[in-house]
Motif scaffolding. Structure first.
Motif, PDB file in Angstrom:
ATOM      1  N   UNK A 181       0.669  -1.137  -0.108  1.00  0.00           N
ATOM      2  CA  UNK A 181      -0.104  -0.047   0.011  1.00  0.00           C
ATOM      3  C   UNK A 181       0.748   1.135   0.005  1.00  0.00           C
ATOM      4  N   UNK A 182       1.759   1.030  -0.743  1.00  0.00           N
ATOM      5  CA  UNK A 182       2.892   2.351  -0.732  1.00  0.00           C
ATOM      6  C   UNK A 182       3.616   2.278  -2.012  1.00  0.00           C
ATOM      7  N   UNK A 183       4.904   2.296  -1.801  1.00  0.00           N
ATOM      8  CA  UNK A 183       5.773   2.135  -3.048  1.00  0.00           C
ATOM      9  C   UNK A 183       7.079   1.398  -2.796  1.00  0.00           C
ATOM     10  N   UNK A 184       7.616   0.903  -4.126  1.00  0.00           N
ATOM     11  CA  UNK A 184       8.822   0.324  -3.975  1.00  0.00           C
ATOM     12  C   UNK A 184      10.035   1.253  -4.015  1.00  0.00           C
ATOM     13  N   UNK A 185      11.322   1.096  -3.498  1.00  0.00           N
ATOM     14  CA  UNK A 185      11.642  -0.369  -3.127  1.00  0.00           C
ATOM     15  C   UNK A 185      11.269  -0.674  -1.804  1.00  0.00           C
ATOM     16  N   UNK A 186      10.943   0.301  -0.924  1.00  0.00           N
ATOM     17  CA  UNK A 186      10.395  -0.301   0.460  1.00  0.00           C
ATOM     18  C   UNK A 186      10.038   1.087   1.362  1.00  0.00           C
ATOM     19  N   UNK A 187       9.249   0.911   2.197  1.00  0.00           N
ATOM     20  CA  UNK A 187       8.886   1.971   3.061  1.00  0.00           C
ATOM     21  C   UNK A 187       9.170   1.192   4.509  1.00  0.00           C
ATOM     22  N   UNK A 188      10.192   1.620   5.173  1.00  0.00           N
ATOM     23  CA  UNK A 188      10.430   0.752   6.573  1.00  0.00           C
ATOM     24  C   UNK A 188      10.312   1.927   7.546  1.00  0.00           C
ATOM     25  N   UNK A 189       9.809   3.002   7.419  1.00  0.00           N
ATOM     26  CA  UNK A 189       9.830   4.076   8.184  1.00  0.00           C
ATOM     27  C   UNK A 189       8.610   4.972   7.886  1.00  0.00           C
ATOM     28  N   UNK A 190       7.799   5.342   8.871  1.00  0.00           N
ATOM     29  CA  UNK A 190       6.614   6.202   8.722  1.00  0.00           C
ATOM     30  C   UNK A 190       6.485   7.158   9.801  1.00  0.00           C
ATOM     31  N   UNK A 191       6.450   8.277   9.547  1.00  0.00           N
ATOM     32  CA  UNK A 191       5.898   9.408  10.489  1.00  0.00           C
ATOM     33  C   UNK A 191       4.899   9.176  11.398  1.00  0.00           C
ATOM     34  N   UNK A 192       4.975   9.831  12.398  1.00  0.00           N
ATOM     35  CA  UNK A 192       3.768   9.900  13.117  1.00  0.00           C
ATOM     36  C   UNK A 192       2.420  10.405  12.528  1.00  0.00           C
ATOM     37  N   UNK A 193       1.337  10.420  12.877  1.00  0.00           N
ATOM     38  CA  UNK A 193       0.081  10.924  12.172  1.00  0.00           C
ATOM     39  C   UNK A 193      -0.951  11.312  13.123  1.00  0.00           C
ATOM     40  N   UNK A 194      -1.360  12.691  13.308  1.00  0.00           N
ATOM     41  CA  UNK A 194      -2.288  13.232  14.213  1.00  0.00           C
ATOM     42  C   UNK A 194      -3.017  14.189  13.551  1.00  0.00           C
ATOM     43  N   UNK A 413      17.447  -2.361 -10.138  1.00  0.00           N
ATOM     44  CA  UNK A 413      17.954  -0.966  -9.594  1.00  0.00           C
ATOM     45  C   UNK A 413      18.274  -1.366  -8.136  1.00  0.00           C
ATOM     46  N   UNK A 414      18.994  -0.441  -7.609  1.00  0.00           N
ATOM     47  CA  UNK A 414      19.625  -0.610  -6.191  1.00  0.00           C
ATOM     48  C   UNK A 414      18.411  -0.089  -5.280  1.00  0.00           C
ATOM     49  N   UNK A 415      18.163  -0.996  -4.228  1.00  0.00           N
ATOM     50  CA  UNK A 415      17.197  -0.876  -3.221  1.00  0.00           C
ATOM     51  C   UNK A 415      17.930  -0.048  -2.318  1.00  0.00           C
ATOM     52  N   UNK A 416      16.805   0.673  -1.391  1.00  0.00           N
ATOM     53  CA  UNK A 416      17.256   1.708  -0.443  1.00  0.00           C
ATOM     54  C   UNK A 416      16.035   1.749   0.451  1.00  0.00           C
ATOM     55  N   UNK A 417      16.310   1.985   1.803  1.00  0.00           N
ATOM     56  CA  UNK A 417      15.103   2.181   2.624  1.00  0.00           C
ATOM     57  C   UNK A 417      14.666   3.813   2.634  1.00  0.00           C
ATOM     58  N   UNK A 432       7.102  -4.610  10.588  1.00  0.00           N
ATOM     59  CA  UNK A 432       6.150  -4.279   9.701  1.00  0.00           C
ATOM     60  C   UNK A 432       6.486  -3.164   8.704  1.00  0.00           C
ATOM     61  N   UNK A 433       6.534  -3.382   7.428  1.00  0.00           N
ATOM     62  CA  UNK A 433       6.682  -2.372   6.382  1.00  0.00           C
ATOM     63  C   UNK A 433       5.794  -2.210   5.340  1.00  0.00           C
ATOM     64  N   UNK A 434       5.962  -1.317   4.428  1.00  0.00           N
ATOM     65  CA  UNK A 434       5.219  -0.933   3.358  1.00  0.00           C
ATOM     66  C   UNK A 434       5.982  -1.426   2.292  1.00  0.00           C
ATOM     67  N   UNK A 435       5.490  -2.346   0.947  1.00  0.00           N
ATOM     68  CA  UNK A 435       6.111  -2.771   0.074  1.00  0.00           C
ATOM     69  C   UNK A 435       5.370  -2.564  -1.365  1.00  0.00           C
ATOM     70  N   UNK A 436       5.733  -1.530  -2.210  1.00  0.00           N
ATOM     71  CA  UNK A 436       5.020  -1.352  -3.360  1.00  0.00           C
ATOM     72  C   UNK A 436       3.766  -0.812  -3.098  1.00  0.00           C
ATOM     73  N   UNK A 437       2.953  -0.632  -4.221  1.00  0.00           N
ATOM     74  CA  UNK A 437       3.079  -1.323  -5.608  1.00  0.00           C
ATOM     75  C   UNK A 437       3.269  -0.008  -6.651  1.00  0.00           C
ATOM     76  N   UNK A 438       3.695   0.799  -6.025  1.00  0.00           N
ATOM     77  CA  UNK A 438       4.136   2.111  -7.030  1.00  0.00           C
ATOM     78  C   UNK A 438       5.690   1.908  -7.136  1.00  0.00           C
ATOM     79  N   UNK A 439       5.941   1.955  -8.314  1.00  0.00           N
ATOM     80  CA  UNK A 439       7.337   2.187  -8.731  1.00  0.00           C
ATOM     81  C   UNK A 439       8.025   3.387  -9.040  1.00  0.00           C
TER      82      UNK A 439
END
Length: 474
Positions: A181-194, A413-417, A432-439
């Motif tokens: 539910x996000x984008x590639x290569x990976x989302x391994x950090x998410x900011x707080x949300x309020x 392509x080289x992956x990165x966090x 838990x992380x987000x992985x794709x599906x937007x390139x």
């Protein structure tokens, strides 16, 4: 890495994938609280989408579980460890007046893209991931971990689906997992949300009166349309129209456009900007802030004056909260972002502007609330009960490393966090992380009119998900 040609396996199933996806896309699964009841906690649409998804899973031989119509899942494989996959079937609203060229709930394929609300967020990626697992099941690929595929129905609002699901499902949380539910290569950090709400007194009795001001569909969407009704001494349609024409011309790069009408000595102004995801407000043109700025030239008083002054002079293009005074940057997670998502002003009533913040570690809800409370004309600042604290899975975690390696194999392509302001179900798990599906390079149309997903990207992501699930659960 396996020697299975997952790209070829997806090719064999692409017609079926699209057929199942279209079935989901045709369901208007916007949250509708007017329809909410015990059997339909977020309205008829989200419930219908959940029923349909679980029906597809049962067709394919899975045993499903519906947790009181809030969320559902099915499991596949055996093992002591559980890999969780989290998708969502609800969507943000799609209104024709916001610029849709097609019916958002009648998916169409044009120029290699599928157009529909949910095509990119998140029905398309969820179905691509579903088919990734379906391939493993149909090929009877041996796995050593259990996979729990979970779908929610309230991700775009308050996450009440997952709160209820985990409280009532009767199973331990998955050990690790991802959300498509996000984008590639990976989302391994998410900011707080309020979301914090600025309150204003709705009384105003100056030469010009603000009868109403409405804008925004959801707190996490940049408002594309804003509507104000004004009345008072000296107002005439022709000069008002000319003033709007001059105003729009002075912001030509923003591609603003308007309509203005008169009825019973009241003037209705509708200003159009550009929608975007609230986590990336700089990608949109917030119609409400520009309409507020235009209206500051008139002699409003009291709460209306404060509402428009803050809206037009402070919130305009203040994507990082610098003019608000709440700006904060963390070395790892980056800056704070602000989206003024929902505006409500009715003469004589409590008025509000909802500010949705995506904030890094180090910034706090309390700090921002205290600062906002000092704004001139703000009577009160309240805070949403839906708080997501900052989330981060270290780049060296095997989960992150495995997913990046699969991405690299399929893209070259080289992956990165990556750390984002958006919030996904990936943060539901400690690992838990987000992985794709937007390139990378793909047009981002999430939360916008004419949302679409390129078919080639949809099919490529399905192959990536198949191999990623295999590598995590083999």
């Amino acid at each position: 890495m396996t020697n299975i040609d997952f790209t070829a396996e997806v090719e064999k199933r692409k017609d079926d994938l699209l057929a199942d996806l279209f079935t989901l896309l045709k369901i208007n699964s916007e949250r509708n609280d007017d329809e909410a009841n015990k059997e339909n906690p977020f309205g008829f649409g989200p419930r219908k989408a959940l029923d349909k998804f679980l029906e597809l899973a049962e067709r394919d031989g899975y045993v499903t579980k519906n947790v009181d119509n809030y969320a559902g899942h099915f499991e596949y494989g055996d093992g002591d460890e559980v890999l969780g996959i989290f998708g969502h079937l609800d969507v943000v609203p799609a209104l024709a007046q916001e610029g849709w060229n097609t019916n958002p709930y009648e998916p169409v394929i044009k120029d290699g893209n599928v157009y529909a609300r949910g095509a990119s967020d998140d029905k398309g990626p969820t179905m691509a991931c579903y088919y990734g697992l379906k391939i493993l099941k149909e090929l009877n690929v041996p796995l050593s971990k259990k996979i729990r595929f979970i779908v929610g129905t309230d991700e775009e609002s308050g996450w009440g689906d997952m709160e209820y699901y985990f409280a009532h499902v009767g199973l331990p949380e998955p050990d690790f997992g991802f959300s498509p539910d996000a984008e590639f290569p990976i989302i391994n950090g998410e900011k707080g949300n309020i979301t914090e709400y600025l309150h204003f007194d709705g009384k105003n009795d100056g030469d010009v009166v603000l009868n109403s001001f409405k804008s925004g569909l959801r707190e996490n969407m940049v408002p594309e349309v804003a509507t104000a009704v004004i009345s008072g001494k000296g107002l005439k349609l022709s000069p008002l129209t000319e003033a709007l024409e001059d105003f729009v011309a002075s912001y030509k790069s923003k591609a603003l456009h308007f309509e203005v009408t008169e009825n019973n000595h009241k003037f209705t102004i509708v200003l159009h900007g550009k929608g975007a995801h609230g986590a990336m407000p700089e990608k949109g043109v917030n119609a409400a802030t520009y309409l507020a700025l235009f209206l500051t030239q008139f002699n409003f008083t009291a709460g209306a004056s404060a509402f428009l002054s803050i809206g037009g002079n402070v919130l305009l293009e203040d994507h990082e909260g610098e003019k608000l005074g709440i700006a904060y940057v963390d070395e790892l997670m980056g800056n704070t972002s602000m989206n003024a998502g929902i505006w409500n002003f009715e003469e004589g009533k409590d008025a509000t502007i909802a500010l949705n913040f995506r904030f890094p570690q180090g910034n706090t809800v309390e700090r921002m609330q205290e600062i906002l409370g000092k704004l001139t004309g703000v009577t009160e600042v309240t805070v949403s009960e839906h708080l997501h604290t900052p989330h981060y899975v270290p780049g060296e975690d095997p989960l992150v490393q495995t997913l990046l390696s699969v991405y690299e194999k399929y893209t070259g392509k080289k992956g990165y966090e990556t750390i984002i302001g958006g919030g996904t179900f990936g943060r539901l798990l400690k690992r838990g992380v987000a992985y794709g599906a937007m390139f990378e390079g793909e047009t981002d149309t999430m939360h916008q009119a004419n949302e679409f997903k390129p078919l080639d990207a949809l099919f490529k992501s399905a192959a990536i998900y198949a191999e990623a699930i295999y590598e995590l659960a083999k």
